[in-house]
Design a protein around this motif. Structure first.
Motif, PDB file in Angstrom:
ATOM      1  N   PRO A  87       0.800  -1.209   0.000  1.00  0.00           N
ATOM      2  CA  PRO A  87       0.000   0.000   0.000  1.00  0.00           C
ATOM      3  C   PRO A  87       0.843   1.274   0.000  1.00  0.00           C
ATOM      4  N   ASP A  88       0.262   2.333  -0.581  1.00  0.00           N
ATOM      5  CA  ASP A  88       0.930   3.625  -0.642  1.00  0.00           C
ATOM      6  C   ASP A  88       1.060   4.223   0.754  1.00  0.00           C
ATOM      7  N   GLY A  89       2.204   4.850   1.002  1.00  0.00           N
ATOM      8  CA  GLY A  89       2.438   5.477   2.296  1.00  0.00           C
ATOM      9  C   GLY A  89       1.441   6.566   2.632  1.00  0.00           C
ATOM     10  N   ASP A  90       1.035   7.357   1.633  1.00  0.00           N
ATOM     11  CA  ASP A  90       0.091   8.442   1.920  1.00  0.00           C
ATOM     12  C   ASP A  90      -1.281   7.906   2.303  1.00  0.00           C
ATOM     13  N   LYS A  91      -1.662   6.762   1.752  1.00  0.00           N
ATOM     14  CA  LYS A  91      -2.963   6.175   2.094  1.00  0.00           C
ATOM     15  C   LYS A  91      -2.925   5.504   3.463  1.00  0.00           C
ATOM     16  N   LEU A  92      -1.764   4.957   3.841  1.00  0.00           N
ATOM     17  CA  LEU A  92      -1.595   4.436   5.197  1.00  0.00           C
ATOM     18  C   LEU A  92      -1.685   5.579   6.207  1.00  0.00           C
ATOM     19  N   LEU A  93      -1.031   6.690   5.867  1.00  0.00           N
ATOM     20  CA  LEU A  93      -1.040   7.867   6.739  1.00  0.00           C
ATOM     21  C   LEU A  93      -2.453   8.421   6.888  1.00  0.00           C
ATOM     22  N   ARG A  94      -3.233   8.437   5.801  1.00  0.00           N
ATOM     23  CA  ARG A  94      -4.609   8.946   5.852  1.00  0.00           C
ATOM     24  C   ARG A  94      -5.452   8.140   6.834  1.00  0.00           C
ATOM     25  N   ALA A  95      -5.349   6.822   6.777  1.00  0.00           N
ATOM     26  CA  ALA A  95      -6.116   5.974   7.705  1.00  0.00           C
ATOM     27  C   ALA A  95      -5.670   6.215   9.143  1.00  0.00           C
ATOM     28  N   LEU A  96      -4.372   6.320   9.351  1.00  0.00           N
ATOM     29  CA  LEU A  96      -3.836   6.558  10.688  1.00  0.00           C
ATOM     30  C   LEU A  96      -4.307   7.899  11.236  1.00  0.00           C
ATOM     31  N   CYS A  97      -4.184   8.943  10.445  1.00  0.00           N
ATOM     32  CA  CYS A  97      -4.557  10.281  10.913  1.00  0.00           C
ATOM     33  C   CYS A  97      -6.042  10.378  11.225  1.00  0.00           C
ATOM     34  N   ASP A  98      -6.879   9.802  10.382  1.00  0.00           N
ATOM     35  CA  ASP A  98      -8.318   9.846  10.655  1.00  0.00           C
ATOM     36  C   ASP A  98      -8.658   9.081  11.937  1.00  0.00           C
ATOM     37  N   ALA A  99      -7.985   7.972  12.178  1.00  0.00           N
ATOM     38  CA  ALA A  99      -8.210   7.219  13.414  1.00  0.00           C
ATOM     39  C   ALA A  99      -7.745   8.019  14.633  1.00  0.00           C
ATOM     40  N   LEU A 100      -6.631   8.745  14.509  1.00  0.00           N
ATOM     41  CA  LEU A 100      -6.140   9.567  15.623  1.00  0.00           C
ATOM     42  C   LEU A 100      -7.087  10.737  15.898  1.00  0.00           C
ATOM     43  N   THR A 101      -7.698  11.269  14.843  1.00  0.00           N
ATOM     44  CA  THR A 101      -8.701  12.317  15.021  1.00  0.00           C
ATOM     45  C   THR A 101      -9.919  11.734  15.739  1.00  0.00           C
ATOM     46  N   ASP A 102     -10.366  10.550  15.306  1.00  0.00           N
ATOM     47  CA  ASP A 102     -11.501   9.884  15.965  1.00  0.00           C
ATOM     48  C   ASP A 102     -11.212   9.624  17.441  1.00  0.00           C
ATOM     49  N   ALA A 103      -9.949   9.311  17.753  1.00  0.00           N
ATOM     50  CA  ALA A 103      -9.569   9.016  19.137  1.00  0.00           C
ATOM     51  C   ALA A 103      -9.483  10.271  20.005  1.00  0.00           C
ATOM     52  N   GLY A 104      -9.432  11.444  19.370  1.00  0.00           N
ATOM     53  CA  GLY A 104      -9.304  12.684  20.132  1.00  0.00           C
ATOM     54  C   GLY A 104      -7.874  13.034  20.478  1.00  0.00           C
ATOM     55  N   VAL A 105      -6.910  12.460  19.735  1.00  0.00           N
ATOM     56  CA  VAL A 105      -5.506  12.796  19.982  1.00  0.00           C
ATOM     57  C   VAL A 105      -5.287  14.282  19.703  1.00  0.00           C
ATOM     58  N   TRP A 106      -5.901  14.789  18.640  1.00  0.00           N
ATOM     59  CA  TRP A 106      -5.839  16.201  18.272  1.00  0.00           C
ATOM     60  C   TRP A 106      -7.213  16.611  17.772  1.00  0.00           C
ATOM     61  N   ARG A 107      -7.381  17.890  17.577  1.00  0.00           N
ATOM     62  CA  ARG A 107      -8.658  18.369  17.055  1.00  0.00           C
ATOM     63  C   ARG A 107      -8.774  18.066  15.563  1.00  0.00           C
ATOM     64  N   ASP A 108      -7.665  18.209  14.848  1.00  0.00           N
ATOM     65  CA  ASP A 108      -7.662  18.009  13.406  1.00  0.00           C
ATOM     66  C   ASP A 108      -6.250  17.657  12.955  1.00  0.00           C
ATOM     67  N   ASP A 109      -6.145  16.775  11.977  1.00  0.00           N
ATOM     68  CA  ASP A 109      -4.799  16.402  11.520  1.00  0.00           C
ATOM     69  C   ASP A 109      -4.098  17.531  10.771  1.00  0.00           C
ATOM     70  N   ALA A 110      -4.789  18.644  10.548  1.00  0.00           N
ATOM     71  CA  ALA A 110      -4.135  19.824   9.984  1.00  0.00           C
ATOM     72  C   ALA A 110      -3.095  20.390  10.957  1.00  0.00           C
ATOM     73  N   GLN A 111      -3.141  19.971  12.227  1.00  0.00           N
ATOM     74  CA  GLN A 111      -2.166  20.425  13.217  1.00  0.00           C
ATOM     75  C   GLN A 111      -0.777  19.834  12.966  1.00  0.00           C
TER      76      GLN A 111
END
Length: 136
Positions: A87-111
């Protein structure tokens, strides 16, 4: 500048990318939702547990650095040193970042202001996640 480690955890299992969407009954859904949903739930649960262990009760604020190391098992027939295939690294990162947003690690992955990452072959598929704040 130095980095302050805020959160670190590992998620075991084969990392799943978040890629294309398809339209189903007028809704956009992930093309690989059957594999993606359980992976994202696992990442979200691991992130929440790590936050509790670190005493973090609110989403992290300010500019953040997300370091990630995705590990995949090398297929027996593969001789190359690095997983330079899907799998592409950017698509792995997208899944990870969205899960971290769902978890409340940050408000938005734009941070995220930096997101150093790697894909490697190893005996234990999963992802190692570290979130830092850069100290001035």
């Amino acid at each position: 500048m130095t980095r302050e480690l805020l959160l670190s955890f590992r998620v075991d299992g084969v990392p799943v990318p978040q890629g294309s969407k398809t339209v189903f009954n007028g809704r956009a859904v992930d093309a690989n939702a059957k594999k993606l949903r359980p992976w994202r739930r696992k990442v979200t649960a691991s992130a929440r547990a790590a936050m509790i262990a670190a005493g973090i009760s609110q989403p992290l604020d300010g500019p953040l650095i997300l370091a990630q190391l995705f590990e995949f098992e090398r297929p027996k027939s593969v001789k190359r040193a690095h997983p330079s295939v899907k799998p592409d690294g950017d698509k792995l990162l997208r899944a990870l970042c969205d899960a971290l947003t769902d978890a409340g690690v940050w408000r938005d992955d734009a941070q995220m202001v930096q997101w150093p990452g790697r894909k490697v072959y190893g005996p234990n598929p999963g992802v190692q996640v570290s979130v830092y704040r850069e100290k001035e």
